[in-house]
Design an enzyme around this catalytic site. Structure first.
Site, short mmCIF file in Angstrom:
data_model
loop_
_atom_site.label_atom_id
_atom_site.label_comp_id
_atom_site.label_asym_id
_atom_site.label_seq_id
_atom_site.Cartn_x
_atom_site.Cartn_y
_atom_site.Cartn_z
N ILE A 22 43.52 -12.46 -21.90
CA ILE A 22 44.69 -11.63 -22.17
C ILE A 22 45.67 -12.31 -23.12
O ILE A 22 46.85 -11.99 -23.14
CB ILE A 22 45.39 -11.23 -20.86
N GLY A 23 45.12 -13.27 -23.88
CA GLY A 23 45.95 -14.02 -24.80
C GLY A 23 46.22 -15.44 -24.34
O GLY A 23 46.93 -16.19 -25.00
N ALA A 75 47.89 -14.79 -11.09
CA ALA A 75 48.20 -15.85 -10.13
C ALA A 75 47.87 -17.24 -10.66
O ALA A 75 47.53 -18.14 -9.88
CB ALA A 75 47.50 -15.60 -8.78
N SER A 76 47.97 -17.43 -11.97
CA SER A 76 47.72 -18.75 -12.59
C SER A 76 46.37 -19.33 -12.15
O SER A 76 46.22 -20.53 -11.99
CB SER A 76 48.85 -19.71 -12.23
N ARG A 77 45.37 -18.47 -12.00
CA ARG A 77 44.15 -18.85 -11.31
C ARG A 77 42.96 -19.16 -12.21
O ARG A 77 41.96 -19.73 -11.76
CB ARG A 77 43.73 -17.71 -10.36
N GLY A 134 47.15 -24.73 -11.55
CA GLY A 134 47.55 -23.56 -12.32
C GLY A 134 48.71 -23.88 -13.25
O GLY A 134 49.53 -24.76 -12.97
N VAL A 135 48.80 -23.13 -14.37
CA VAL A 135 49.88 -23.40 -15.33
C VAL A 135 50.48 -22.13 -15.92
O VAL A 135 51.62 -22.13 -16.38
CB VAL A 135 49.38 -24.33 -16.46
N GLU A 152 51.94 -19.30 -15.13
CA GLU A 152 53.20 -18.68 -14.74
C GLU A 152 54.33 -19.68 -14.50
O GLU A 152 55.51 -19.32 -14.57
CB GLU A 152 53.00 -17.86 -13.47
#
Length: 783
Positions: free
Chosen positions: A500-501, A541-543, A726-727, A729
């Site tokens: 999604i970019g 969810a930064s997953r 995760g990063v 968000e």
């Protein structure tokens, strides 16, 4: 420590050239033979019942091939977000929407749609649809909506015994307030020397992604639907469409085309109902149908961030040790559930683990109102929660005459601490984030300015936070991928994760290349298509790096073992004497023995052997950490705030692609600036959305971007692939409080509502008391 060859390198993004050249394909670019164009008739009323609808004139218009309203569609309740389809028992997902509504619950609600041979004809047909409404009482404020006398917007949820205080009217989904916490509040507050209580308000904001919502649906002779969509979660979206239309899952395919022009949470599931509307129209017309929302439609008819009202009561000892904290939150969910059942719990689960507080409790719920629905947006509840927590932490530090940085260092959570989330805190680099960020911005320069000498005052502030690395165990969250060794020695890697970019079509192949010892160019990726990829919950969810990366490693390790087993037999060597590097299987004991993966694959093929495997692993979760610092200059005559510099230090575990990580953080910082200072989604007294275009909605532009410094901290996370956290968000989470705390440092005035617009700041400056703290028990105030 293992020396990486691909991981940790800023490999150029695979989508970069397509996007720079303008050849990247998005949903709006999809054009199919015989394609029709759709438009949606939307309610002009915030709350109204459709008494009569006549579509005959629209149907008679030449060029119109399909017209649908609530009388023409299956009466299957569904949820246009993925929330209802990933909710884990015993909680039940909320399904409260139809494709077209017979009762409109916000201005912009979908009443009917047409498909025609041109957009102009479709728009003309909309004007020919005659609707008679019975206007109903509307409610926009969540506190008003909870009152028994307010109009009930959906079927009232059943009340759970044991919670007699639970408000009964217009609560979204959950049958009990999502209470989260640990310890004993009463004991904690008794141990406190001081008690602070503050209320904060966070306005709703919009994702405002560049590509507006939309979809293209095609249908074949057997009735199977193929839907091109910018969705962030294609496999759940497939289920949404199937359930809305009463179809078997096998009759629906959803794919990205392959790019999506941003998501930021607004496409976790359907792209504003576009998939189900185009699918229904395609079924009716037996032709492909395209629906692309205008910017105005995108603003009024797709989810916002939740407007949030939070009260924090915190006990603290004289030395600054936290003893107790109670957080109560009411969130404005708007017209339909979307992610509202989950939002309060996510806010609690992300805001509460940051600090050591042995006695902490959260209570909150979301309320239906006649506003545009609120759903997921980058950070999902966490930015609201941490604005409140970090604002109060700053106020307490000020009241105790402590350095806000030292106050935070004293109270931050440490490895092994009990935290009110259902997974352990194993490692944290938050202390390093704070100290490195402070050094970079020059925290030692921070003073209170002489406010009598100038109308332009400088100040410095900070905020910290955490987030998650996936949505487990709160939701269904696991990743699956397929790997195939092709006859030229390349690896075909298939994953349902979209790009999604965020650069996932680059970073995920880096995992595979690292494990298999091949150049990144030898990993070919198929992504974002439910027909050619195994189940994948999506990109949210930064997953993606954490969860999909684990599956990629698992799959790569399995296929590597298959390859080495075969190579051992082929080379007549022990398997443990073999490894793979630079695309070659080689002997650890004899430098002269090596064979290419291409030769292995071809020889196996000639002997009817295909190397193929599925990678999947049980879900886990981990907390990322971040500390942001801001320096601002406030003009006390105009209320304007100029950001002089921002520093963001993030513990990402391991940066798989540092350039992409930095890009994610910097993009989030820009959103955080708007969240803090300019962006707000407001309505008038009739529920009409006031800011419905880019020209009205005050997002920061490139001209508003200050100098930004990104610091990557890598504290290994044992549960993450190669130590990843995760990063995506986290960069938005503490930005707003860092800015508002800097404003407080500059002016001595606290504004407890964001965005801190010039008029709000000028009002606070005029009052010279801010909108601030309540104290109990001692002669102490946070001014």
């Amino acid at each position: 420590m293992k020396e990486f060859t691909v991981v940790g390198k800023s490999i150029p993004r695979r989508d970069a050239l397509d996007k720079v050249l303008g050849t990247a394909t998005y949903t709006t670019d999809v054009k199919l033979p015989g394609m029709l164009y759709a438009k949606v008739l939307r309610s002009p009323h915030a709350h109204a019942k459709v008494i009569k609808i006549d579509t005959s004139k629209a149907k008679a218009l030449p060029g119109v091939k399909a017209v649908l309203c609530h009388l023409d569609i299956p009466k299957n309740l569904f949820c246009s977000s993925a929330a209802a389809y990933v909710t884990t028992p015993p909680v039940k997902g909320v399904v409260d929407q139809y494709i077209f509504e017979s009762t409109a619950r916000f201005i912009g609600d979908e009443i009917a749609a047409v498909a025609a041979t041109s957009l102009a004809i479709a728009e003309k047909a909309l004007a020919l649809i005659e609707v008679e409404y019975e206007v109903l009482p509307a409610v926009f404020d969540p506190f008003e909506a909870m009152k028994p006398e307010s109009p009930t917007l959906h079927t009232e949820p059943e009340k759970k015994e044991g919670f007699p205080e639970y408000p009964e009217n217009n609560i979204v989904g959950n049958k009990i307030p999502p209470v989260i916490g640990m310890g004993d509040l009463e004991v904690g507050f008794k141990e406190a020397d001081y008690i602070f209580e503050n209320t904060y308000i966070v306005d709703a904001v919009k994702q405002a992604q560049l590509e507006t919502h939309g979809a293209v649906a095609d249908i074949n002779s057997e009735g199977k639907l193929t839907i091109y969509s910018p969705s962030q979660s294609l496999h759940p979206t497939k289920r949404i469409v199937a359930e809305a239309l009463g179809l078997p899952l096998s009759q629906v395919r959803v794919l990205n085309p392959p790019y999506s022009g941003g998501g930021f949470g607004g496409r976790i599931g359907c792209s504003a109902k576009s998939e189900v509307i185009t699918a229904a129209l395609a079924q009716k017309a037996r032709r492909p149908v395209k629906l692309i929302l205008s910017r105005q439609e995108d603003f009024i008819a797709s989810d916002t961030r939740h407007e949030t009202f939070a009260t924090l009561k915190t006990g603290v000892k004289k030395d600054g040790t936290l003893t107790a904290r109670f957080i109560k939150v009411i969130m404005n969910g708007g017209a339909y559930a979307s992610w509202s059942q989950d939002a309060p719990g996510v806010l609690a689960s992300t805001a509460m683990p940051v600090y050591r507080c042995p006695n902490s409790m959260f209570e909150g719920w979301t309320v239906y109102t006649n506003r545009t629905s609120a759903g997921a947006m980058r950070g999902f509840g966490n930015p609201q929660g941490m604005f409140c927590v970090e604002s109060q932490m700053d106020e307490i530090a000020h009241a105790l005459n402590m350095d806000p940085l030292e106050f935070r260092l004293k109270n931050i959570s440490r490895p092994g601490d009990a935290v009110p989330v259902p997974f352990p805190l194993v490692t944290t680099g938050l202390r390093d984030c704070i100290t490195q960020g402070a050094e970079k911005i020059g925290w030692s320069r921070r003073v209170e300015p002489d406010r009598q000498k100038s109308t332009k005052l400088r100040g410095m502030g900070m905020g910290v936070g955490s987030h998650v690395s996936c949505s487990h165990p709160f939701h269904v969250d696991y990743s699956t991928c397929q790997l195939i060794l092709q006859q030229d020695g390349s690896i075909l890697y298939s994953t349902g994760v979209p790009d999604i970019g965020t650069g996932t079509s680059t970073t995920l192949p880096q995992f595979v290349a690292e494990v298999l010892g091949v150049d990144i160019s030898m990993v070919k990726i198929v992504f974002g298509d439910t027909q050619s990829t195994p189940f994948e919950v999506g990109s949210h969810a930064s997953r993606t790096c954490y969860a999909a990366g684990k599956a990629a490693i698992a799959g790569a390790e399995k296929i590597k073992k298959e390859i080495l087993e075969y190579a051992a037999d082929y080379l007549k060597l022990p398997e443990d004497d073999l490894d793979i590097a630079k695309g070659m299987v080689y002997s650890l004991s004899n430098d002269n023995v090596k064979v290419s993966l291409g030769e292995i694959a071809l020889q196996a093929h000639l002997k009817t052997k295909q190397f193929s495997c599925i990678g999947t692993v049980p879900p886990t979760n981990a907390l990322p950490w971040e500390a942001h610092f801001a320096e601002v200059e406030v003009d006390t005559e105009t209320g304007q705030v100029e950001i002089i510099q921002l520093v963001a230090a993030h513990d990402v575990g391991k940066a798989i692609n540092p350039a992409i990580v930095e890009g994610q953080i910097e993009g989030a910082l820009s959103m955080g600036i708007g969240f803090a200072l300019t962006e707000q989604y407001q309505i008038d007294e009739n529920g009409r959305q006031l800011y419905d275009t880019y020209h009205k909605y005050m997002m920061p532009t490139v001209m508003d971007m200050p100098p930004m410094e990104t610091i990557i901290v890598e504290e290994h996370e044992p549960s993450g692939p190669f130590g990843v956290r995760g990063v995506g968000e986290a960069g938005l989470v503490p930005t707003a409080p860092a800015i508002t705390n800097a404003i407080f440092n500059a002016t001595g005035v606290r504004v407890n509502q964001i965005p801190v617009t010039p008029d709000r700041l000028l009002t606070a400056l005029k009052n010279q008391k801010g909108i601030s703290t309540v104290r109990e028990d001692e002669e102490i105030y946070a001014e």
